[in-house]
Scaffold this motif. Structure first.
Motif, PDB file in Angstrom:
ATOM      1  N   ASP A 165     -29.540  -0.795 -53.335  1.00 61.46           N
ATOM      2  CA  ASP A 165     -28.319  -1.239 -53.997  1.00 61.46           C
ATOM      3  C   ASP A 165     -27.057  -0.925 -53.213  1.00 61.46           C
ATOM      4  N   LYS A 169     -24.548  -3.829 -52.055  1.00 66.55           N
ATOM      5  CA  LYS A 169     -23.129  -3.851 -52.438  1.00 66.55           C
ATOM      6  C   LYS A 169     -22.245  -4.079 -51.222  1.00 66.55           C
ATOM      7  N   ASN A 191     -18.872 -10.091 -58.549  1.00 69.35           N
ATOM      8  CA  ASN A 191     -19.653  -9.653 -59.706  1.00 69.35           C
ATOM      9  C   ASN A 191     -20.910  -8.905 -59.280  1.00 69.35           C
ATOM     10  N   ASN A 194     -20.050  -5.431 -58.152  1.00 71.17           N
ATOM     11  CA  ASN A 194     -19.766  -4.551 -59.294  1.00 71.17           C
ATOM     12  C   ASN A 194     -21.037  -4.117 -60.018  1.00 71.17           C
ATOM     13  N   ASP A 195     -22.038  -4.990 -60.028  1.00 69.26           N
ATOM     14  CA  ASP A 195     -23.306  -4.669 -60.695  1.00 69.26           C
ATOM     15  C   ASP A 195     -24.424  -5.358 -59.921  1.00 69.26           C
ATOM     16  N   SER A 197     -27.523  -5.225 -60.050  1.00 72.96           N
ATOM     17  CA  SER A 197     -28.676  -5.705 -60.825  1.00 72.96           C
ATOM     18  C   SER A 197     -28.542  -7.179 -61.202  1.00 72.96           C
ATOM     19  N   LEU A 198     -27.308  -7.678 -61.267  1.00 66.66           N
ATOM     20  CA  LEU A 198     -27.087  -9.085 -61.601  1.00 66.66           C
ATOM     21  C   LEU A 198     -27.680 -10.015 -60.549  1.00 66.66           C
ATOM     22  N   LYS A 335     -21.665 -10.580 -73.565  1.00 74.16           N
ATOM     23  CA  LYS A 335     -21.778  -9.513 -72.569  1.00 74.16           C
ATOM     24  C   LYS A 335     -20.395  -9.055 -72.119  1.00 74.16           C
ATOM     25  N   VAL A 338     -16.875  -9.996 -67.002  1.00 69.60           N
ATOM     26  CA  VAL A 338     -16.958  -9.854 -65.551  1.00 69.60           C
ATOM     27  C   VAL A 338     -15.923 -10.800 -64.966  1.00 69.60           C
TER      28      VAL A 338
END
Length: 344
Positions: A165, A169, A191, A194-195, A197-198, A335, A338
């Motif tokens: 990760d 990033k 996005n 920032n995360d 996992s998305l 959710k 974002v």
């Protein structure tokens, strides 16, 4: 939907985005017989006679005794279209060796990494050797052409799949900061940074289709919105049965954050337009008479519904109203906020 098709869909848009150079762009002039063989292959390919096209491209390569970057480029691209990723990876690696310009070399390396990714037909796992190799190839591609943001995007998604990760990033951040990135890719990259996992899901394939007024609808034009794609036809009884349900979803949600995209496979444009008018259809309605978009999404039957999140990631796929589409759309809209197209 097979894992093969999911992986193909996830990266096709990125692959197409890297094609900044003409198909046949070799810096040194080609022998007329080689050019003729390449042109013959291109005509076969345009007629979707892929095996004959591959034979012609291989004939051109043989005429040059294996020294033809354009031939290898055509072969590797075609092998991908024919779902021959192992062959494509090998051809792309040879193309990268022969490519004259750094940008062409980077495109070859990108294609090689894409083909390596396709070889992992099973669900990718951490430390998958094919994905690790793809990451190494993309690092070389980035060095050869630092200006190409799509290299960073694809490498970020590969690293995310590998559960690396922090490195993912960095790649997404590099993509977002690149001035050559499209606004939609910049949005996705922010996005994903920032995360991370998305980025581990299935990215919808890139597409472009024309509305009745002549304007285009593309995956990028929908960025920042939750999208319900309805693959349908006026002659499909199940589609007609689902019409009120699908239209009620379009009525419920804020148009600034949600869009219904109806993609009809009707061949008769006049009949399709009458159907739209008679039923006062909501959402974006387009006609896919040649099935190009439905083929891109690997639609095997209608109605097929695909739900995308704000990043263009596939969150649900259903044939017929077999799933709770309304609940899925509601959950995605609920959710945490974002980056969206309007906030970019």
């Amino acid at each position: 939907m097979s894992q093969w098709n999911k992986i193909t869909s996830a990266v096709t848009v990125l692959l197409l985005a890297t094609a900044a150079h003409p198909l046949f762009s070799q810096s040194t002039p080609l022998d007329p017989t080689v050019s003729a063989a390449l042109d013959e292959g291109k005509k076969f390919e345009q007629r979707h006679q892929l095996t004959s096209a591959l034979d012609s491209y291989r004939k051109a390569l043989k005429l040059t005794k294996g020294k033809c970057a354009d031939c290898l480029q055509a072969i590797s691209n075609l092998q991908l279209a024919m779902e021959l990723p192992k062959d494509a990876a090998s051809s792309a690696a040879a193309w990268a060796v022969q490519a004259a310009a750094p940008a062409d070399k980077a495109n070859a390396e990108y294609l090689q990494a894409y083909a390596l990714l396709l070889q992992s037909r099973q669900k990718p796992k951490p430390n998958d050797p094919l994905l690790l190799q793809a990451d190494e190839v993309l690092k070389r591609a980035a060095a050869d052409n630092p200006a190409n943001p799509n290299i960073h995007m694809l490498d970020g998604r590969i690293l995310a799949t590998l559960k690396k990760d922090a490195e993912a990033k960095e790649e997404f951040t590099a993509c977002a900061a690149n001035s050559q990135a499209t606004s939609a890719d910049c949005l996705r990259a922010k996005n994903f940074a920032n995360d991370v996992s998305l980025a581990r899901g299935e990215l919808a394939p890139g597409f472009s289709i024309t509305k009745a007024d002549g304007s285009a609808v593309t995956l990028d034009s929908l960025a920042g919105k939750v999208v319900l794609i309805d693959f349908c036809a006026t002659w499909c009884p199940a589609c007609v049965k689902d019409l009120d349900y699908i239209q009620s979803i379009a009525e419920e949600f804020d148009k600034d954050h949600f869009v219904l995209l109806g993609i009809s496979s009707d061949g008769d444009e006049a009949k399709w337009k009458r159907y739209l008018a008679d039923n006062r259809m909501l959402g974006l309605q387009v006609r896919d008479g040649n099935h190009s978009v439905s083929d891109t999404f690997h639609v095997s039957g209608i109605p097929t519904y695909v739900v995308l999140d704000v990043n263009g990631m596939v969150q649900m796929r259903a044939t017929g109203a077999e799933g709770d589409l309304r609940a899925k759309v509601r959950s995605l809209l609920a959710k945490p906020a974002v980056q969206t197209a309007s906030s970019h």
